[in-house]
Design an enzyme around this catalytic site. Structure first.
Site, PDB file in Angstrom:
ATOM      1  N   GLY A  55     -63.887  -4.460   9.601  1.00 21.62           N
ATOM      2  CA  GLY A  55     -63.377  -5.618   8.863  1.00 21.62           C
ATOM      3  C   GLY A  55     -62.140  -6.157   9.559  1.00 21.62           C
ATOM      4  N   CYS A  82     -64.628   1.607  12.593  1.00 31.22           N
ATOM      5  CA  CYS A  82     -63.497   0.706  12.812  1.00 31.22           C
ATOM      6  C   CYS A  82     -62.595   0.649  11.565  1.00 31.22           C
ATOM      7  CB  CYS A  82     -64.011  -0.669  13.242  1.00 31.22           C
ATOM      8  SG  CYS A  82     -62.724  -1.677  13.976  1.00 31.22           S
ATOM      9  N   TYR A  83     -62.572  -0.467  10.836  1.00 26.29           N
ATOM     10  CA  TYR A  83     -61.763  -0.519   9.614  1.00 26.29           C
ATOM     11  C   TYR A  83     -62.183   0.616   8.672  1.00 26.29           C
ATOM     12  CZ  TYR A  83     -59.357  -2.211   5.468  1.00 26.29           C
ATOM     13  OH  TYR A  83     -58.535  -2.303   4.370  1.00 26.29           O
ATOM     14  N   HIS A 177     -67.660   0.393  17.697  1.00 25.09           N
ATOM     15  CA  HIS A 177     -68.797  -0.110  16.902  1.00 25.09           C
ATOM     16  C   HIS A 177     -70.133   0.428  17.428  1.00 25.09           C
ATOM     17  CE1 HIS A 177     -66.693  -3.043  14.351  1.00 25.09           C
ATOM     18  NE2 HIS A 177     -65.825  -3.091  15.351  1.00 25.09           N
ATOM     19  N   GLU A 179     -72.893   0.076  16.063  1.00 20.38           N
ATOM     20  CA  GLU A 179     -73.994  -0.798  15.630  1.00 20.38           C
ATOM     21  C   GLU A 179     -74.304  -1.919  16.616  1.00 20.38           C
ATOM     22  OE1 GLU A 179     -70.957  -0.722  14.556  1.00 20.38           O
ATOM     23  OE2 GLU A 179     -70.297  -2.506  13.471  1.00 20.38           O
ATOM     24  N   ASP A 235     -91.753 -16.840   6.675  1.00 19.40           N
ATOM     25  CA  ASP A 235     -91.427 -16.207   5.402  1.00 19.40           C
ATOM     26  C   ASP A 235     -92.403 -16.602   4.293  1.00 19.40           C
ATOM     27  OD1 ASP A 235     -89.353 -15.209   6.866  1.00 19.40           O
ATOM     28  OD2 ASP A 235     -87.871 -16.627   6.094  1.00 19.40           O
ATOM     29  N   SER A 236     -92.646 -17.902   4.138  1.00 22.11           N
ATOM     30  CA  SER A 236     -93.547 -18.283   3.051  1.00 22.11           C
ATOM     31  C   SER A 236     -94.975 -17.827   3.350  1.00 22.11           C
ATOM     32  CB  SER A 236     -93.477 -19.788   2.761  1.00 22.11           C
ATOM     33  OG  SER A 236     -94.044 -20.534   3.793  1.00 22.11           O
ATOM     34  N   LYS A 381     -85.632 -10.150   8.908  1.00 20.97           N
ATOM     35  CA  LYS A 381     -86.683 -10.966   9.527  1.00 20.97           C
ATOM     36  C   LYS A 381     -87.689 -10.118  10.322  1.00 20.97           C
ATOM     37  CE  LYS A 381     -87.887 -15.310  10.241  1.00 20.97           C
ATOM     38  NZ  LYS A 381     -87.790 -16.384   9.250  1.00 20.97           N
TER      39      LYS A 381
END
Ligand code: XMP
Length: 525
Positions: A55, A82-83, A177, A179, A235-236, A381
Site C-alpha cells: 500500500g 511490503c506495507y 513484491h 506477486e 463475458d456475456s 478474466k
C-alpha cells in the site's frame, strides 16, 4: 462445495489484484477485501491463510491502517507483503522507520537461514553458496527492529530486513513484491505459501467449477425465467453458455444489433448460440433506431450516452414483449467479473476522473425491477475464458480481443454514418484476418481499425482519388490501464495497408497509430 480459501486484505496497492491472480493460478480460491474489515468478518471467512497487501502509506503516519488483530490470533499462516510486512512488524511489536529514500525496481537479496518460505528457491548462489533472489522492490520505509519471535529470512545492504518470519506461528513477511512477474521466483514463493505453509490443495479449477456454478445457478433461480443481454463478447457469451447448461429453456437472450458491430458478428453470434447450442436468442436489428439517434452527433461522450440509452430502451421493449407473451423474467443476468466487483468497491471511496464513460449494461436492473444474476462475479478474466472452454465454447470466441460496448460508434470519429460503418467493418476484418494469418493476433491484446472522416488525395492506376483514411491500432497490455503500441512487422502492416486500399473502395490511405496509453487511450474516442 466449500473451498479452502485465502483472505487477501488490501491496503491500497496498485497490484493487489495480482496477488489474487497468483493465488488462483495455484488453483486455490481467494478473495480480496479491504484491510478494515471487522474481526468477526475475518473469523467467519475462516481462511486457510491471510495475505496482507502492499500500500502507498507509511505505518507510522496512516493511523488506523492496520490489519484486524484477529488475523494474528486465528492460528493460520499470514504473509505480509511490503506495507503488509510493515504493519505486521508494527502490530506485533517491531519497529518501522523511513529509509530516507525510496527503493524502487530490481534488487538482489540474499536468503538467510532456512525458512520454509524460501527453502530451495533461488535464482543463483553467491561465492559462499548462499541463495540469491532477484526481486522487485517498491518502498520508502523499512523494518528496523524485529517483533519478538521473528528472525531475518532475507536481506541486502540497503534493506537489512527484506524478509522476516516467525516460523512457530507461521507468520512470514517480505519487503519485496512476490506477486509481480519481475520477482522471478515470486510464483514459487506464493505456491509455497498457499500449498505447503497454509496446506491448501488444488481445489479451484474451471472444469470442476463449471458443475459447481451450474448447481449454484439452479439453486438460486429455481423455476424462474432469466433474461440476458448477449453481446458476443467473452463475458456475456460465457454467462449464456453457463445459464443454458444450468436452466436451459428458462433463459432468454436478447442480442441487440446496433449497426455498430464487427463484420458478420451478428451471424456468428446467432450461429454459435441459437444454431449450435440451441439457446433461445431474440435477435433485434435496431440499426435504424441507433443510427437515427446518432445522426448529426459528433461529440464522443454524447455518442456514448446515446448508444447506452438506446440499448436500455431496446432491451426494455423486448423484456415487455416477453412479459406480454407470458414469459416474465424475474432475473437479469450480467457478465460482471471479479475485477469489476473489486473496482466498484474501490471506486466508492476513490475520486477517479472520468476519462470516458464506459458502458456495459449498467442502468438496466433499476429500470426493469429484476433481480441480478451474476454468475461470473468471483472470476478473473482468464478464469472466465477457461470456464468458457470447459463449457464447450469455441476457442476463437473465448480468446477474442475485447470489444467496447459502444462498438464501432467510438471507432468512427465524429458523426456515425452507415456508409462509414460499412467501410470500417471491411477494413477491420482485413486487419484481423492478416493478424491471425501472421500469428500476431494472440500476441496483441487488442487490435482494430479506426475510421477517420477526413479525405486525402491518392493515385490509383492513372487516376486521382480523394478518399477516406483508416488508422490501424494494435496494443499490448496486461490490464488495459496502460498499454504499449504493438511493434507489428513492417511487412505485415504493408500487406494490411495494400489489401485495405485495394479491396475497400472508398479508402485510399492507411496509417498506423504509435501512441501509448497514457497519454493516448486505446480507443480513439
Ligand atoms: P480506453 O480507450 O479507455 O479503453 O483506453 C480501455 C479498454 O476498455 C475498452 N472500452 C470499453 N469497454 N464499454 C466497454 O465494455 C465501453 O464503453 C468501453 N470503452 C472502451 C476498450 O476497448 C479497451 O479494451
Amino acid at each position: 462445495m466449500a473451498h479452502q480459501k485465502i483472505l487477501i486484505l488490501d491496503f491500497g496497492s496498485q497490484v493487489t489484484q495480482l496477488i489474487a491472480r497468483r493465488v488462483r493460478e495455484q488453483q486455490v480460491y481467494c478473495e480480496i477485501h479491504p484491510f478494515d474489515v471487522s474481526d468477526d468478518f475475518v473469523r467467519e471467512f475462516a481462511p486457510a491463510g491471510v495475505i496482507l497487501s502492499g500500500g502507498p502509506n507509511s505505518v507510522y503516519e496512516a493511523v488506523g491502517w492496520h490489519a484486524p488483530q484477529s488475523v494474528f490470533e486465528l492460528g493460520v499462516p499470514v504473509l505480509g507483503i511490503c506495507y503488509g510486512m510493515q504493519t505486521m512488524a508494527q502490530q506485533l511489536g517491531g519497529t518501522v522507520e523511513s529509509s530516507g529514500k525510496r527503493e524502487f525496481g530490481y534488487a538482489e537479496i540474499r536468503a538467510r537461514g532456512h525458512s520454509e518460505l524460501f527453502r530451495g528457491i533461488e535464482d543463483r548462489t553467491n561465492d559462499e553458496g548462499h541463495g540469491l533472489l532477484d526481486v522487485w522492490m517498491s518502498h520508502g520505509d523499512k523494518v528496523t527492529a524485529l517483533p519478538p519471535g521473528f528472525k531475518v529470512i532475507a536481506s541486502n545492504e540497503s534493506c537489512p530486513v527484506a524478509g522476516m518470519a516467525d516460523e512457530v506461528r507461521k507468520f512470514y513477511a517480505v519487503q519485496f513484491h512476490p506477486e509481480v512477474t519481475h520477482t522471478i521466483k515470486g510464483k514459487e514463493m506464493i505456491a509455497r505459501f498457499v500449498h505447503e505453509i497454509c496446506g491448501c490443495g488444488h481445489d479451484w479449477n474451471m472444469p470442476d467449477y463449471a458443475n459447481e456454478a451450474i448447481e449454484k445457478v439452479r439453486a438460486q433461480v429455481g423455476q424462474e425465467e432469466v433474461i440476458l443481454g448477449l453481446s458476443g463478447g467473452v463475458d456475456s457469451s460465457v454467462v449464456a453458455a453457463l445459464l443454458h447448461r444450468a436452466i436451459g429453456e428458462q433463459l432468454t437472450c436478447v442480442f441487440v444489433d446496433n449497426g455498430l458491430l464487427r463484420l458478420n458478428e451478428a451471424e456468428q453470434v446467432m450461429l454459435t448460440f441459437a444454431r449450435n447450442l440451441g439457446v433461445k436468442v431474440i435477435h433485434v436489428d435496431a440499426t435504424e433506431q441507433f443510427m437515427g439517434h446518432l445522426k448529426g452527433v459528433t461529440d464522443p461522450e454524447a455518442k456514448r450516452k446515446i448508444i447506452g440509452r438506446e440499448f436500455v430502451e431496446v432491451f426494455q421493449t423486448e423484456a415487455q414483449k416477453l412479459r406480454a407473451n407470458g414469459a416474465e423474467a424475474k432475473w437479469l443476468a450480467q457478465g460482471t467479473i471479479y475485477p469489476d466487483v473489486i473496482e466498484s468497491a474501490g471506486s466508492k471511496t476513490g475520486k477517479a476522473h472520468t476519462i470516458k464513460s464506459h458502458h456495459n449494461v449498467g442502468g438496466l436492473p433499476e429500470t426493469l425491477n429484476l433481480k441480478l444474476l451474476e454468475p461470473l462475479r468471483e472470476l478473473f478474466k482468464d478464469e472466465v475464458r477457461e470456464l468458457g472452454i470447459a463449457l464447450g465454447l469455441p476457442h476463437e470466441m473465448v480468446y477474442r480481443h475485447p470489444f467496447p460496448g459502444p462498438g464501432l460508434g467510438v471507432r468512427i470519429l465524429g458523426e456515425v454514418k452507415h456508409e462509414f460503418a460499412d467501410l470500417l467493418r471491411r477494413a477491420d476484418a482485413i486487419f484481423i484476418d492478416e493478424l491471425r494469418a501472421a500469428d500476431w493476433y494472440d500476441k496483441t491484446s487488442q487490435a482494430f481499425a479506426v475510421f477517420l472522416p477526413v479525405k486525402s488525395v491518392g493515385v490509383m492506376g492513372d487516376g486521382r482519388t480523394y478518399e477516406y483514411v483508416v488508422a490501424l491500432r494494435a496494443v499490448q497490455t496486461q490490464d488495459f490501464m496502460t498499454a504499449h503500441w504493438a511493434e507489428l512487422p513492417h511487412s505485415l502492416l504493408g500487406k494490411v495497408s495494400n489489401r485495405i486500399i485495394n479491396e475497400v473502395r472508398g479508402i485510399n490511405r492507411v496509417v498506423y497509430d504509435i501512441s501509448g496509453k497514457p497519454p493516448a487511450t486505446i480507443e480513439w474516442e
